[in-house]
Design a protein around this motif. Structure first.
Motif, PDB file in Angstrom:
ATOM      1  N   ILE A 124       0.877  -1.227  -0.103  1.00 44.59           N
ATOM      2  CA  ILE A 124      -0.092   0.135   0.181  1.00 44.59           C
ATOM      3  C   ILE A 124       0.864   1.258  -0.121  1.00 44.59           C
ATOM      4  CG2 ILE A 124      -1.795   1.218   1.154  1.00 44.59           C
ATOM      5  CD1 ILE A 124      -2.602  -1.393   2.444  1.00 44.59           C
ATOM      6  N   PRO A 125       0.734   2.256  -0.973  1.00 45.86           N
ATOM      7  CA  PRO A 125       1.618   3.250  -1.051  1.00 45.86           C
ATOM      8  C   PRO A 125       1.467   4.122   0.397  1.00 45.86           C
ATOM      9  CG  PRO A 125       0.551   2.977  -3.138  1.00 45.86           C
ATOM     10  CD  PRO A 125      -0.165   2.095  -2.128  1.00 45.86           C
ATOM     11  N   SER A 126       2.399   4.726   0.793  1.00 43.82           N
ATOM     12  CA  SER A 126       2.671   5.882   1.429  1.00 43.82           C
ATOM     13  C   SER A 126       1.754   7.025   1.508  1.00 43.82           C
ATOM     14  CB  SER A 126       4.001   6.216   1.941  1.00 43.82           C
ATOM     15  OG  SER A 126       5.115   5.063   2.240  1.00 43.82           O
ATOM     16  N   GLN A 127       1.335   7.822   2.484  1.00 45.90           N
ATOM     17  CA  GLN A 127       0.781   8.936   2.114  1.00 45.90           C
ATOM     18  C   GLN A 127       1.540   9.949   1.155  1.00 45.90           C
ATOM     19  OE1 GLN A 127      -0.084   9.461   6.706  1.00 45.90           O
ATOM     20  NE2 GLN A 127      -1.978  10.365   5.625  1.00 45.90           N
ATOM     21  N   GLN A 128       1.222  10.493   0.512  1.00 43.51           N
ATOM     22  CA  GLN A 128       1.404  11.465  -0.401  1.00 43.51           C
ATOM     23  C   GLN A 128       1.986  13.045   0.133  1.00 43.51           C
ATOM     24  OE1 GLN A 128      -0.637  12.614  -4.040  1.00 43.51           O
ATOM     25  NE2 GLN A 128       1.223  13.764  -4.959  1.00 43.51           N
ATOM     26  N   ASN A 129       3.185  13.470   0.310  1.00 42.37           N
ATOM     27  CA  ASN A 129       3.626  14.586   0.675  1.00 42.37           C
ATOM     28  C   ASN A 129       3.106  15.677   0.094  1.00 42.37           C
ATOM     29  OD1 ASN A 129       5.448  13.203   2.953  1.00 42.37           O
ATOM     30  ND2 ASN A 129       7.260  13.171   1.560  1.00 42.37           N
ATOM     31  N   ILE A 130       2.983  16.755   1.153  1.00 43.76           N
ATOM     32  CA  ILE A 130       2.645  17.955   0.600  1.00 43.76           C
ATOM     33  C   ILE A 130       3.809  18.915   1.040  1.00 43.76           C
ATOM     34  CG2 ILE A 130       1.125  19.849   0.925  1.00 43.76           C
ATOM     35  CD1 ILE A 130      -0.996  17.868   1.744  1.00 43.76           C
ATOM     36  N   PHE A 131       4.366  19.763  -0.210  1.00 41.08           N
ATOM     37  CA  PHE A 131       5.405  20.548   0.097  1.00 41.08           C
ATOM     38  C   PHE A 131       4.972  21.972   0.229  1.00 41.08           C
ATOM     39  CE2 PHE A 131       7.364  16.773  -1.815  1.00 41.08           C
ATOM     40  CZ  PHE A 131       8.192  16.215  -0.666  1.00 41.08           C
ATOM     41  N   SER A 150      -6.462  13.587   5.931  1.00 39.75           N
ATOM     42  CA  SER A 150      -7.576  12.851   5.740  1.00 39.75           C
ATOM     43  C   SER A 150      -7.455  11.724   4.225  1.00 39.75           C
ATOM     44  CB  SER A 150      -8.714  13.862   5.035  1.00 39.75           C
ATOM     45  OG  SER A 150      -8.310  14.415   4.104  1.00 39.75           O
ATOM     46  N   GLU A 151      -6.348  11.549   3.948  1.00 39.49           N
ATOM     47  CA  GLU A 151      -6.206  10.461   3.043  1.00 39.49           C
ATOM     48  C   GLU A 151      -6.144   9.260   3.462  1.00 39.49           C
ATOM     49  OE1 GLU A 151      -2.653   9.200  -0.033  1.00 39.49           O
ATOM     50  OE2 GLU A 151      -2.199  10.733   1.064  1.00 39.49           O
ATOM     51  N   LEU A 152      -6.913   8.376   2.856  1.00 34.52           N
ATOM     52  CA  LEU A 152      -7.055   6.877   3.049  1.00 34.52           C
ATOM     53  C   LEU A 152      -6.309   5.974   2.271  1.00 34.52           C
ATOM     54  CD1 LEU A 152     -10.895   6.678   3.668  1.00 34.52           C
ATOM     55  CD2 LEU A 152      -9.231   7.070   5.137  1.00 34.52           C
ATOM     56  N   PRO A 153      -5.752   4.554   2.818  1.00 35.75           N
ATOM     57  CA  PRO A 153      -5.133   3.884   1.940  1.00 35.75           C
ATOM     58  C   PRO A 153      -5.719   3.413   1.054  1.00 35.75           C
ATOM     59  CG  PRO A 153      -4.854   3.319   4.461  1.00 35.75           C
ATOM     60  CD  PRO A 153      -5.847   4.407   4.404  1.00 35.75           C
ATOM     61  N   LYS A 154      -5.252   3.161  -0.368  1.00 36.24           N
ATOM     62  CA  LYS A 154      -5.936   2.587  -1.061  1.00 36.24           C
ATOM     63  C   LYS A 154      -5.299   1.264  -1.663  1.00 36.24           C
ATOM     64  CE  LYS A 154      -6.629   7.328  -3.036  1.00 36.24           C
ATOM     65  NZ  LYS A 154      -5.987   7.711  -1.712  1.00 36.24           N
ATOM     66  N   ILE A 155      -6.405   0.195  -2.009  1.00 39.23           N
ATOM     67  CA  ILE A 155      -5.966  -1.152  -2.413  1.00 39.23           C
ATOM     68  C   ILE A 155      -6.788  -1.544  -3.601  1.00 39.23           C
ATOM     69  CG2 ILE A 155      -5.281  -1.756  -0.238  1.00 39.23           C
ATOM     70  CD1 ILE A 155      -7.979  -3.154   0.203  1.00 39.23           C
ATOM     71  N   PRO A 156      -6.072  -2.602  -4.433  1.00 37.30           N
ATOM     72  CA  PRO A 156      -6.806  -2.762  -5.604  1.00 37.30           C
ATOM     73  C   PRO A 156      -8.184  -3.703  -5.127  1.00 37.30           C
ATOM     74  CG  PRO A 156      -4.528  -3.721  -5.684  1.00 37.30           C
ATOM     75  CD  PRO A 156      -4.889  -2.992  -4.302  1.00 37.30           C
ATOM     76  N   SER A 157      -9.105  -3.493  -5.916  1.00 35.35           N
ATOM     77  CA  SER A 157     -10.410  -4.328  -5.888  1.00 35.35           C
ATOM     78  C   SER A 157     -10.262  -5.617  -5.819  1.00 35.35           C
ATOM     79  CB  SER A 157     -11.418  -3.787  -6.512  1.00 35.35           C
ATOM     80  OG  SER A 157     -11.619  -2.354  -6.615  1.00 35.35           O
ATOM     81  N   SER A 158      -9.238  -6.219  -6.551  1.00 33.82           N
ATOM     82  CA  SER A 158      -9.085  -7.588  -6.629  1.00 33.82           C
ATOM     83  C   SER A 158      -8.445  -8.225  -5.629  1.00 33.82           C
ATOM     84  CB  SER A 158      -7.998  -7.881  -7.706  1.00 33.82           C
ATOM     85  OG  SER A 158      -6.851  -7.197  -7.603  1.00 33.82           O
ATOM     86  N   LYS A 193     -11.174   2.336   5.005  1.00 35.59           N
ATOM     87  CA  LYS A 193     -11.561   3.069   6.129  1.00 35.59           C
ATOM     88  C   LYS A 193     -11.129   2.671   7.490  1.00 35.59           C
ATOM     89  CE  LYS A 193     -15.803   4.782   5.763  1.00 35.59           C
ATOM     90  NZ  LYS A 193     -17.416   4.991   5.760  1.00 35.59           N
ATOM     91  N   SER A 194     -11.053   1.351   7.611  1.00 37.18           N
ATOM     92  CA  SER A 194     -10.304   0.707   8.596  1.00 37.18           C
ATOM     93  C   SER A 194      -9.674  -0.660   8.515  1.00 37.18           C
ATOM     94  CB  SER A 194     -11.281   0.547   9.871  1.00 37.18           C
ATOM     95  OG  SER A 194     -12.496  -0.180   9.353  1.00 37.18           O
ATOM     96  N   GLY A 195      -8.750  -1.285   9.123  1.00 42.90           N
ATOM     97  CA  GLY A 195      -8.356  -2.545   9.060  1.00 42.90           C
ATOM     98  C   GLY A 195      -6.910  -2.729   8.705  1.00 42.90           C
ATOM     99  N   LEU A 196      -6.381  -1.698   7.704  1.00 43.81           N
ATOM    100  CA  LEU A 196      -5.016  -1.645   6.850  1.00 43.81           C
ATOM    101  C   LEU A 196      -4.583  -0.201   7.098  1.00 43.81           C
ATOM    102  CD1 LEU A 196      -5.721  -3.604   3.624  1.00 43.81           C
ATOM    103  CD2 LEU A 196      -4.389  -4.466   5.916  1.00 43.81           C
ATOM    104  N   ASN A 197      -3.261  -0.221   7.125  1.00 42.21           N
ATOM    105  CA  ASN A 197      -2.474   1.085   7.041  1.00 42.21           C
ATOM    106  C   ASN A 197      -1.506   1.158   6.095  1.00 42.21           C
ATOM    107  OD1 ASN A 197      -3.161   1.819  10.105  1.00 42.21           O
ATOM    108  ND2 ASN A 197      -1.849   0.131  10.565  1.00 42.21           N
ATOM    109  N   PHE A 198      -1.056   2.461   5.864  1.00 40.20           N
ATOM    110  CA  PHE A 198      -0.102   2.736   4.557  1.00 40.20           C
ATOM    111  C   PHE A 198       1.119   1.682   4.998  1.00 40.20           C
ATOM    112  CE2 PHE A 198      -2.560   6.660   5.032  1.00 40.20           C
ATOM    113  CZ  PHE A 198      -3.092   6.934   3.818  1.00 40.20           C
ATOM    114  N   ASP A 199       1.767   1.422   3.798  1.00 35.83           N
ATOM    115  CA  ASP A 199       2.881   0.584   3.723  1.00 35.83           C
ATOM    116  C   ASP A 199       2.498  -0.982   4.173  1.00 35.83           C
ATOM    117  OD1 ASP A 199       4.265   2.609   3.017  1.00 35.83           O
ATOM    118  OD2 ASP A 199       4.469   3.428   5.036  1.00 35.83           O
ATOM    119  N   ASP A 200       1.321  -1.187   4.384  1.00 35.80           N
ATOM    120  CA  ASP A 200       1.056  -2.785   4.733  1.00 35.80           C
ATOM    121  C   ASP A 200       1.039  -3.403   3.273  1.00 35.80           C
ATOM    122  OD1 ASP A 200       0.625  -2.685   7.441  1.00 35.80           O
ATOM    123  OD2 ASP A 200      -1.458  -2.580   7.278  1.00 35.80           O
ATOM    124  N   LYS A 201       1.601  -4.728   3.470  1.00 29.73           N
ATOM    125  CA  LYS A 201       1.422  -5.659   2.234  1.00 29.73           C
ATOM    126  C   LYS A 201       0.565  -6.505   2.292  1.00 29.73           C
ATOM    127  CE  LYS A 201       6.560  -5.503   2.240  1.00 29.73           C
ATOM    128  NZ  LYS A 201       6.757  -4.689   0.877  1.00 29.73           N
TER     129      LYS A 201
END
Length: 354
Positions: A46-53, A279-287, A324-332
């Motif tokens: 799962i990609p890390s949160q995107q940085n804001i500069f 407010s960004e949420l982790p994103k995972i493939p629907s598959s 929304k719940s159950g996983l975190n960024f950088d999880d595999k």
């Protein structure tokens, strides 16, 4: 002799063939075990949160220039000195209005004359007495109106340090003195693409370009007006070089950041702030999502083993879901799991990829 030698060769060949069969058998057996216990699947990180500069500049948190106001008169007395520390409410300087002083003295004399005349009027002259009373009230009201305009006191709106310079011309207005709050802040610039991703009290990492110094900051306020050559906060006029040369069709907004560090930095130092969209949420493939009687779950790879994890998701687009719940960024997780997968199965994470 030749027959015996030939027989030995045949026996040796048979022996070698037998050994090869045994080796092949064990290899196949081990390969089956590997395939069974160390299955290679596509592992999605799962990609890390995107940085804001945010590009910004260190400035005083409050700075007020007091310019001469001729409508109040002329400067009568400056009560403070350069580099003096003052407290909120302390008198800085006073105006003297000669016109109001003269008018006040004239009205005072008129009032005295009216009162003197009123005392000499006999009790039979009632009409004149009423007229004298009305005149007295009118003059007294005028005196009250201009009483505080003779001298005007200017006080410090906050605790700070006085700055009085010889070069005190600001356009056409003469600067009497400047009051500075020595506490420093960062005024940064956020594009319209990022401004809604930020919020008050959000933490930001600050890096100083010139010194490579790093410290923490917290967003104290966010402007809803695009950056101008002058950024105004309350009664504070602060110069700011926040107008961006690039992206002519993109607006930038001032973001005010309180900083933990106050040492080793000066107003004018340029910095970069780094934060994330909280407010960004982790994103995972629907598959990757299984649905078991309405309960959604994925196979999490933890210490190279499978773990069944239930989760709550919502649609992001046609390919990905937001967690929304159950996983975190950088999880595999397993990208394309199969029905044969079981809790505790070993996974070769060398096959991982997004």
């Amino acid at each position: 002799m030749k027959d015996r030698k030939k027989t030995l060769i045949i026996i040796s060949a048979i022996f070698i063939i037998a050994i090869l069969f045994v080796i092949i058998f064990f290899l196949n057996h081990n390969k089956q075990n590997v395939n069974k216990n160390n299955i290679k699947y596509d592992v999605y990180t799962i990609p890390s949160q995107q940085n804001i500069f945010l590009d910004g500049e260190v400035q005083y948190s409050k700075k007020v220039n007091f310019t001469e106001d001729t409508t109040k008169g002329t400067i009568d007395k400056i009560n403070v000195e350069d580099k003096q520390q003052v407290e909120k409410g302390q008198t800085l300087f006073t105006y003297k209005n000669e016109q109001m002083i003269e008018q006040y003295e004239t009205l005072t004399q008129q009032l005295n004359n009216i009162q003197t005349q009123s005392n000499t009027i006999s009790s039979e002259q009632n009409n004149m007495q009423v007229s004298g009373v009305n005149s007295e009230k009118s003059v007294q009201q005028q005196l009250n109106d201009i009483k505080d305009k003779r001298y005007t006191t200017i006080s410090a709106p906050f605790d700070g340090i006085i700055s009085i310079t010889a070069d005190n011309e600001d356009n056409t207005n003469k600067i009497v003195l400047t009051l500075i709050d020595p506490k420093k802040q960062v005024i940064a610039s956020a594009s319209e693409k990022d401004i809604l991703k930020l919020k008050v009290n959000q933490k930001i990492k600050i890096s100083v370009y010139g010194t490579n110094q790093e410290f923490n900051g917290t967003i104290s306020s966010i402007s809803t007006e695009p950056s101008q050559s002058q950024v105004t906060q309350g009664n504070t006029n602060t110069s700011s070089n926040l107008i961006q040369a690039s992206g002519a069709n993109v607006s930038y907004y001032p973001v005010y950041i309180d900083i933990d560090n106050q040492q080793g930095i000066y107003p004018g130092f340029h910095v970069q702030g780094t934060t994330v969209n909280e407010s960004e949420l982790p994103k995972i493939p629907s598959s990757s999502i299984f649905n078991n009687n309405g309960v959604k779950f994925v196979w999490l790879v933890e210490n190279k083993k499978l773990k069944k994890v239930p989760l709550e998701v919502e649609k992001y687009n046609s390919t990905y879901m937001q967690v929304k719940s159950g996983l975190n960024f950088d999880d595999k997780i397993i990208k394309n799991p199969s029905d044969e997968m079981k809790e505790g199965n070993s996974i070769d994470t060398a096959s991982s990829g997004n």
